[in-house]
Design an enzyme around this catalytic site. Structure first.
Site, short mmCIF file in Angstrom:
data_model
loop_
_atom_site.label_atom_id
_atom_site.label_comp_id
_atom_site.label_asym_id
_atom_site.label_seq_id
_atom_site.Cartn_x
_atom_site.Cartn_y
_atom_site.Cartn_z
N LYS A 95 -9.73 0.72 -2.67
CA LYS A 95 -9.86 0.24 -1.29
C LYS A 95 -11.25 0.56 -0.74
O LYS A 95 -11.69 1.70 -0.73
CB LYS A 95 -8.79 0.90 -0.43
CG LYS A 95 -8.75 0.42 1.01
CD LYS A 95 -7.60 1.11 1.75
CE LYS A 95 -7.46 0.63 3.18
NZ LYS A 95 -6.34 1.31 3.87
N CYS A 145 -5.02 -3.80 2.72
CA CYS A 145 -4.75 -3.50 4.13
C CYS A 145 -5.97 -3.74 5.04
O CYS A 145 -6.28 -4.87 5.36
CB CYS A 145 -4.23 -2.07 4.26
SG CYS A 145 -3.33 -1.77 5.81
N GLU A 187 0.85 -1.18 0.00
CA GLU A 187 0.00 0.00 0.00
C GLU A 187 0.89 1.24 0.00
O GLU A 187 1.96 1.26 0.60
CB GLU A 187 -0.89 -0.02 1.24
CG GLU A 187 -1.91 1.10 1.32
CD GLU A 187 -2.80 1.00 2.55
OE1 GLU A 187 -3.90 1.56 2.53
OE2 GLU A 187 -2.38 0.36 3.54
#
Length: 283
Positions: free
Chosen positions: A119, A161, A46
Site C-alpha cells: 500500500k 483502500c 484490507e
C-alpha cells in the site's frame, strides 16, 4: 474460457483462525460453477486476516514474505478452491523492526505467490467518528512500486483502500495495461457514506476498467465501524454487483469485448494530453 471476478466482504476480527474459517465458508457456499479451464479471481478486503485490535498488533503478527501461518493458510485456500486469491492486505516485515508493509498478495490456484503490492498511500487523517484520528504511518511503511500482472485472460492492477483517492495511481496502472483493478479496503462508515461509490465509479469510468472493491463491514472488536458496500463496477461505470452489509461474496463475468468497445468509442487514452509521473518513495 470464462473469467469470473469476485469480491468477498468480511467483518474481520482480531483472530486469524476465525477469519480464515469465515473466508473458507464463504467460498464453499458461493463458488460459481466453472470448468477446469476457466479462471476465477477472488479479492479479499484490507486487513482480511486480522482486524479490530490495536494498531501495534499488526506489527506483532507481521510475517516475512513467503513464510508464515497467514500466508500458508491463504495458499491452502487458493489451492483448495482452485482460484486466484488476492489477500487484501496482511502485514509483512520490513528491514525496520518498527514498521511493516500492508501487502496485497496474489496466490495462484497452485498456492504460489505470483504478485505482491505494498500500500502506497497511508491513512493519516482526522475523521468524525469514534476513532477521531487515524495514523497508519505510525507502524506502516509505504510501498514504492506499481503492481500489474497478466493473468492471461486479463491484466490485473493492484491498489489498497486510501489509494482510491489518488487518480494518478489508477491512471498509471491503466498505462501499464490494467483491465481490472482490485481495491481491497476497510473504509470507515463516515468516509464510505460520503465518497466510496463516487470514487470507485470515477476510477472505473476514467480508466475504462473493471473495479473489484472488497470491503470490511460492520462494527469490529475495537469499536471501529466500516462501511461495507463491496461492489464490482464495469468500464462504463455501472455497478454490476453490490453487497451492502454483512459478509458474503459477489461475482461478475469479465467481458473484454466491453472494454474494447468502450475504449474504441471513447478513446480517452489517445486524447489525453497529460502524462503520469510517480514520486519515488523509500520503505
Amino acid at each position: 474460457m470464462i473469467s469470473v471476478i469476485s469480491a468477498i466482504q468480511l467483518s474481520s476480527v482480531n483472530c486469524i483462525d476465525q477469519n480464515i474459517e469465515d473466508i473458507d465458508k464463504i467460498l464453499f457456499e458461493n463458488m460459481p460453477r466453472l470448468s477446469a479451464e476457466d479462471m476465477h479471481l477472488v479479492v479479499l478486503p484490507e486487513c482480511c486476516l486480522y482486524f479490530g485490535g490495536r494498531d501495534i498488533d499488526q506489527l506483532m503478527i507481521a510475517e516475512n514474505l513467503g513464510h508464515g501461518k497467514m500466508q500458508q493458510a491463504l495458499a491452502s485456500l487458493a489451492k483448495k478452491h482452485g482460484i486466484f486469491l488476492l489477500a487484501g492486505t496482511i502485514p509483512i516485515k520490513t528491514q525496520n523492526d518498527n514498521k511493516f508493509t500492508a501487502s496485497s498478495l496474489l496466490f495462484s490456484p497452485n498456492g504460489d505467490i505470483v504478485c505482491d503490492y505494498q500500500k502506497m498511500h497511508l491513512f493519516d487523517v482526522d475523521v468524525n467518528d469514534s476513532e477521531k484520528q487515524y495514523r497508519e504511518s505510525k507502524y506502516t511503511a509505504p510501498g514504492n512500486k506499481l503492481s500489474v500482472i497478466d493473468l492471461d485472460t486479463f491484466k490485473l492492477g493492484f491498489s489498497v483502500c486510501y489509494d482510491l483517492r489518488f487518480a494518478e495511481l489508477f491512471r498509471a496502472l491503466r498505462v501499464q495495461g490494467a483491465e481490472v483493478i482490485a481495491v481491497p479496503s476497510a473504509f470507515t462508515k463516515v468516509t464510505g457514506e460520503a465518497h466510496w461509490q463516487s470514487l470507485l465509479r470515477a476510477r472505473a469510468i476514467e480508466n475504462q476498467i473493471y473495479i473489484v472493491a472488497a470491503g470490511q463491514s460492520g462494527v469490529h472488536p475495537n469499536g471501529r465501524e466500516t462501511f461495507g458496500h463491496s461492489m464490482i463496477i464495469d468500464p462504463w461505470g455501472e455497478v454490476k454487483e453490490i453487497k451492502v452489509t454483512g459478509i458474503g461474496m459477489i461475482s461478475c463475468d469479465f467481458d473484454r469485448q466491453l472494454i474494447k468497445k468502450i475504449r474504441k468509442d471513447i478513446p480517452v487514452a489517445q486524447h489525453n494530453k497529460f502524462s503520469v509521473t510517480l514520486n519515488k518513495m523509500d520503505n
